[in-house]
Design an enzyme around this catalytic site. Sequence first.
Site, short mmCIF file in Angstrom:
data_model
loop_
_atom_site.label_atom_id
_atom_site.label_comp_id
_atom_site.label_asym_id
_atom_site.label_seq_id
_atom_site.Cartn_x
_atom_site.Cartn_y
_atom_site.Cartn_z
N GLU A 1 38.31 -42.34 -0.12
CA GLU A 1 39.71 -42.07 -0.44
C GLU A 1 40.23 -43.24 -1.25
OE1 GLU A 1 42.57 -42.32 2.65
OE2 GLU A 1 41.65 -44.04 3.62
N GLU B 1 32.53 -32.90 5.69
CA GLU B 1 31.59 -33.54 4.77
C GLU B 1 30.43 -34.11 5.56
OE1 GLU B 1 34.15 -36.38 2.80
OE2 GLU B 1 33.77 -37.92 4.30
N PHE C 1 40.89 -52.52 25.32
CA PHE C 1 41.76 -52.75 24.17
C PHE C 1 43.12 -52.07 24.30
CE2 PHE C 1 37.43 -53.35 22.78
CZ PHE C 1 37.49 -54.55 22.08
N GLU D 1 38.16 -46.66 -1.58
CA GLU D 1 37.27 -46.86 -0.44
C GLU D 1 35.99 -46.05 -0.61
OE1 GLU D 1 40.35 -47.95 3.14
OE2 GLU D 1 39.61 -45.90 3.11
N LYS E 1 43.29 -35.90 1.00
CA LYS E 1 41.87 -36.20 0.91
C LYS E 1 41.09 -35.13 0.15
CE LYS E 1 41.21 -39.13 5.04
NZ LYS E 1 41.97 -40.25 4.68
P1 ADP Z 1 44.17 -50.76 5.46
O1 ADP Z 1 43.47 -49.50 5.01
O2 ADP Z 1 45.17 -51.30 4.49
O3 ADP Z 1 43.27 -51.78 5.99
P2 ADP Z 1 44.46 -49.78 8.02
O4 ADP Z 1 43.35 -48.84 7.76
O5 ADP Z 1 44.27 -50.85 9.01
O6 ADP Z 1 45.04 -50.34 6.66
O7 ADP Z 1 45.72 -49.00 8.47
C1 ADP Z 1 45.72 -47.66 8.27
C2 ADP Z 1 47.11 -47.19 8.24
O8 ADP Z 1 47.82 -47.61 9.41
C3 ADP Z 1 47.88 -47.75 7.10
O9 ADP Z 1 47.75 -46.95 5.96
C4 ADP Z 1 49.24 -47.64 7.62
O10 ADP Z 1 49.73 -46.34 7.38
C5 ADP Z 1 49.14 -47.83 9.09
N1 ADP Z 1 49.57 -49.18 9.46
C6 ADP Z 1 48.80 -50.25 9.66
N2 ADP Z 1 49.53 -51.32 9.98
C7 ADP Z 1 50.82 -50.92 9.98
C8 ADP Z 1 52.07 -51.58 10.22
N3 ADP Z 1 52.18 -52.88 10.50
N4 ADP Z 1 53.18 -50.85 10.16
C9 ADP Z 1 53.12 -49.56 9.86
N5 ADP Z 1 52.00 -48.90 9.61
C10 ADP Z 1 50.85 -49.56 9.66
P1 ADP Z 2 41.56 -43.05 6.83
O1 ADP Z 2 42.50 -42.40 5.88
O2 ADP Z 2 41.90 -42.75 8.23
O3 ADP Z 2 41.38 -44.50 6.51
P2 ADP Z 2 38.88 -42.66 5.75
O4 ADP Z 2 38.42 -41.44 5.06
O5 ADP Z 2 39.15 -43.84 4.90
O6 ADP Z 2 40.17 -42.30 6.61
O7 ADP Z 2 37.83 -43.02 6.86
C1 ADP Z 2 38.05 -44.05 7.81
C2 ADP Z 2 36.72 -44.54 8.35
O8 ADP Z 2 35.95 -43.47 8.92
C3 ADP Z 2 35.81 -45.14 7.31
O9 ADP Z 2 36.08 -46.50 7.10
C4 ADP Z 2 34.44 -44.92 7.94
O10 ADP Z 2 34.20 -45.89 8.92
C5 ADP Z 2 34.58 -43.60 8.63
N1 ADP Z 2 34.11 -42.47 7.79
C6 ADP Z 2 34.88 -41.66 7.04
N2 ADP Z 2 34.14 -40.71 6.43
C7 ADP Z 2 32.86 -40.91 6.78
C8 ADP Z 2 31.61 -40.25 6.49
N3 ADP Z 2 31.55 -39.19 5.70
N4 ADP Z 2 30.50 -40.74 7.04
C9 ADP Z 2 30.54 -41.81 7.86
N5 ADP Z 2 31.66 -42.45 8.19
C10 ADP Z 2 32.83 -42.03 7.67
MG MG Z 3 40.63 -45.30 4.84
#
Ligand code: ADP
Ligand code: ADP
Ligand code: MG
Length: 661
Positions: free
Chosen positions: A288, A200, A348, A275, A116
Site C-alpha cells: 500500500e 491475496e 501488552f 510499503e 487497498k
Molecule cells: P506508520 O505506518 O506510519 O508506521 P502505524 O502503522 O504504526 O503507522 O500506524 C498505523 C495507523 O495507526 C496510522 O496510519 C494511524 O492511522 C494510526 N495511528 C498511529 N499512531 C497514531 C496516533 N498517535 N494518533 C492517531 N492515530 C494514530
Molecule cells: P495496514 O494498512 O494495516 O498497514 P498493510 O497492507 O500495510 O496494512 O499490512 C500491514 C502488515 O501486514 C504488513 O506490514 C505485513 O506485516 C502484513 N501483511 C500484509 N499483507 C501481507 C501479505 N500479503 N503477506 C504477508 N504479510 C502481509
Molecule cells: Mg501498512
Amino acid sequence: MFSKILIANRGEIACRIIKTARRMDIKSVAVHSEADANALHVEIADEKVFIGPPPSAQSYLIVEKIVDACKKTGAQAVHPGYGFLSERAAFCEALKAEGIAFIGPDVLAIGAMGDKIESKKLAAKAGVSTVPGYLGVIADDDEAVKIAGEIGYPVMIKASAGGGGKGMRVAWNDQQAREGFRSATNEARSSFADDRVFIEKYIVEPRHIEIQVLADGHGNAVYLGERECSIQRRHQKVIEEAPSPFLDAATRKAMGEQAVALAKAVQYKSAGTVEFIVDAQRNFYFLEMNTRLQVEHPVTEMITGVDLVELMIRVAAGEKLPFTQDDIKLRGWSVEARIYAEEPTRNFLPSTGRVTRYRPPVESQFVRVDTGVYEGGEISMFYDPMIAKLITRGADRETAIGHMKDALDAFQIRGVGHNISFLAAVMQKQRFLDGRLTTNFIAEEFPEGFTGVDLDAETSDRLVAVAAFVHDKLAERNRTLSGQMPGYQPPRQNFWMVRINRANTPVFVDETERGADVRVGGQVLSLSTSWEIGDTLWVGSVEGRKMTVQVDVTNDGYVLFHGGAQIRAQVLTPRAAELSDLMIERIPPDRSKMLLSPMPGLLMQLPVKVGQEVKAGQELCVVEAMKMENILRAERDGVIAKINVEAGSSLAVDQIILEFE
Ligand code: ADP
Ligand code: ADP
Ligand code: MG
C-alpha cells in the site's frame, strides 16, 4: 513561505512538526481537546485552539473544527501529522475551499491510494510488482473459499479500507478462509464502515520494507532509501531501521524506482511511503502507499540528513525539491524503538495514568527522542498509547544498536507501564543482531509472550557491584554526617551482603579515586563513575565497559533496571543478612479465586450472575480500554460467588470484578 501553520494532531508528532516550524521561523498553532489542555504540544506551540471533548471523534477528527481554528488564527496551512485526518480526501478539500494549504499530497493521490483494492490496481498499471491475488470484491464466505483455493494457501484476507493492522486475517485452509472472511468483514464494517474485503497470497517469512518518497509540484520525485519495519506485533510496527539489513543495492534501486513510478502515476507531491512485502528470495511486492508522514520517518532523516517535515512544508508552499536522486546518499545506520504505555508481561495490555517520572536519555548526535509527554503529564485512555520514539544512529548497524541499548537503559519512566524491558529484550536477541528478521520475529522469539529478561551471570555480578557501590556511598555519608554523638564515629563498614531473591552475595567495597574496586564472589570489578547521592541514573563503566543502570532507592533496598531486567536488591551488613534469613517469606494473597481487571477501563458487559456455573474459557466480562474490547474469560470451571461491580462502571487496574466459590 507561510508565516503561520496549524498542526491538526497531538502527541509526539505535533511536537516534532512544531520544532521544525520554529526553526523555519513559522508560527505554529496547536489544537487540543479537553483532555489535552495541558499537553506538551499545546505548551510549546505559539497559539492554541480548543476543539472539544476528549474523544477524537468529537475533536481531532472533526473537519469543521480544524477549518474554523485556521480561520480564527489566520493559519495559512495545515500539517495533519499521521493518523486522524491525515489521509482524508474530504479534509483536504474542505481546506482548499477556504484557501488553506494542506501540507501533504493532493486530493487525487489521497483518494487513489486510500483504498487497498484501487491502489493495487493502479500500482500494477504503473509497473509496480504487486502481491498475486484477486482484486474483486468478495461476496460471501463460499466465494472466499473458492478464490483462496485458486490463489493457493496460505492467503491473506484484507479489508480494502483497512489500516493500522486492522481487518486482516491469514488463512491456511478452507475453514480458516471461511472464518477469516467473516471476521475481517465484521472488523472492517465496525472500524471503517466499509466491509469490502479482498484476498491475496500470504507471503511466508515476510519482511516489511518500505520506501520513502518525496515529490514536489513541479514533476520532481525522488526516493530516500528504505526502512525495514519487520519487527511487528499484530501487524503493528514496534522497531524500525534504515537501511534494511536485507537489501542489496540492486534491489534498493529497483524498489526505489518502482515507488517513484507509482508516485508519479498519481501526481504525488509531498512525503509519502510505498510499503512492500519482501520474501526470502528478495522478491518484493507492493502492499500500500501511505500518503502522509510515517511514524518511523526519523530513521530516514538520520541517515539522509533530510528534514522531511521541512520539505513537506516547502513543497506545500510551492517550492521545488532542492536536490535530485543523485544527491541522496545514505550514511550510517539508524534504529527506532516505539515506547508504548503498556504492560509487556501482561500480554501488552495498554496502561494509562500519570507519568510520575519522565527522564528520557540525553539527546546527542547519536540519540534522538521524539516525545509528546512530560513528567507529571498524563497518558489518557482516549488516544494512542505511544509515549515516545527513541531513535539512535551509528556508523554501522552494530553501533546504532549499541546506542539503542544504552539509551533504553537510561530512559526513566515511572507511574505508567511501558515496554522498555521488552524493547531491550529484542535488542539482545541474537537473531535481531544477525538481522534475520521477518514479521513473525516477535511471535517466534517470544512464543510464550514476554515474561521478562533473565540476565547472564556476568551482568548480574556487575549489577551486584553497582548496588553495593551505591549503598556503600549512602552508608558512608550517614556514618560521617555531622551532629552525631561527639567524639564518636561508627567504624567504616565496607563489607556487605547483597541480597537478591533471598540469596546473599558477599561483597567488599574498596573506594578508589574514580569509583571503587568491588570484590564480588571471587573476582574484583573495577567501577568508574561520577554518580552522586540523589542521582537516579548510575552511568559509568565496570571493568572498562560502559554501563547505565537506573537505581531507585526504596524503603528496604534498591530496585535496579538494566538490560530490560528489573532487580530488587537489599544491601545488608552480614549480621542483618543472617537475621533476614530467619524471616518468614511473605506469601502474596491468593487471588486465584478472583477476577481482577488487568487494566484501567470501562466494564462494558457482564453476562454472568451470582451462583452461575461457568466453564473454563467462558466469557465473564468485556472491558474496554484504549479503543479495544478485551474479553476476560474463566481460567477454569467454577461457580460465581460474588460480583463487585456492575456493567457500565469504570475499573481500576487490579480491581476485583468478581469472585468464585
Ligand atoms: P506508520 O505506518 O506510519 O508506521 P502505524 O502503522 O504504526 O503507522 O500506524 C498505523 C495507523 O495507526 C496510522 O496510519 C494511524 O492511522 C494510526 N495511528 C498511529 N499512531 C497514531 C496516533 N498517535 N494518533 C492517531 N492515530 C494514530
Ligand atoms: P495496514 O494498512 O494495516 O498497514 P498493510 O497492507 O500495510 O496494512 O499490512 C500491514 C502488515 O501486514 C504488513 O506490514 C505485513 O506485516 C502484513 N501483511 C500484509 N499483507 C501481507 C501479505 N500479503 N503477506 C504477508 N504479510 C502481509
Ligand atoms: Mg501498512
